[in-house]
Design a protein around this motif. Sequence first.
Motif: not given
Length: 119
Positions: A15-34, A1-2, A99-103
């Motif tokens: 005209x301005x700028x902003x930076x967004x962040x997204x922090x992942x935790x859990x089974x991050x090694x299985x993430x294919x795309x974000x 799970x992620x 996320x690529x799970x076994x199933x």
Amino acid sequence: QVQLVESGGGLVQAGGSLRLSCAASGSTSRIITMTWYRQAPGEQRELVAIITNRGRTDYGDSVKGRFTISRDNAKNTIFLQMNSLNAEDTAVYYCSARVDHEVGFADYWGQGTQVTVSS
């Protein structure tokens, strides 16, 4: 799970700028795309930017040339640098992870962060 947590939204002038962040935790090694999505009131959900586990990126037409998606693999975090913001960029921004799970594959979503651009 992620698990995904977005941050960085807020109010910004056109005209301005902003930076967004997204922090992942859990089974991050299985993430294919974000992916970054956004949804404005009364609008369909829109793909903003995507980054694969190989580092390849793509963007929605409305943000191409203005937004940049990047990642920090060591911290399991992706970013969305948003420049030249305009009122049409006002939306709730969500990150998702495929996320690529076994199933099979599964998609996970954060709760979103509000971006409001004032004229």
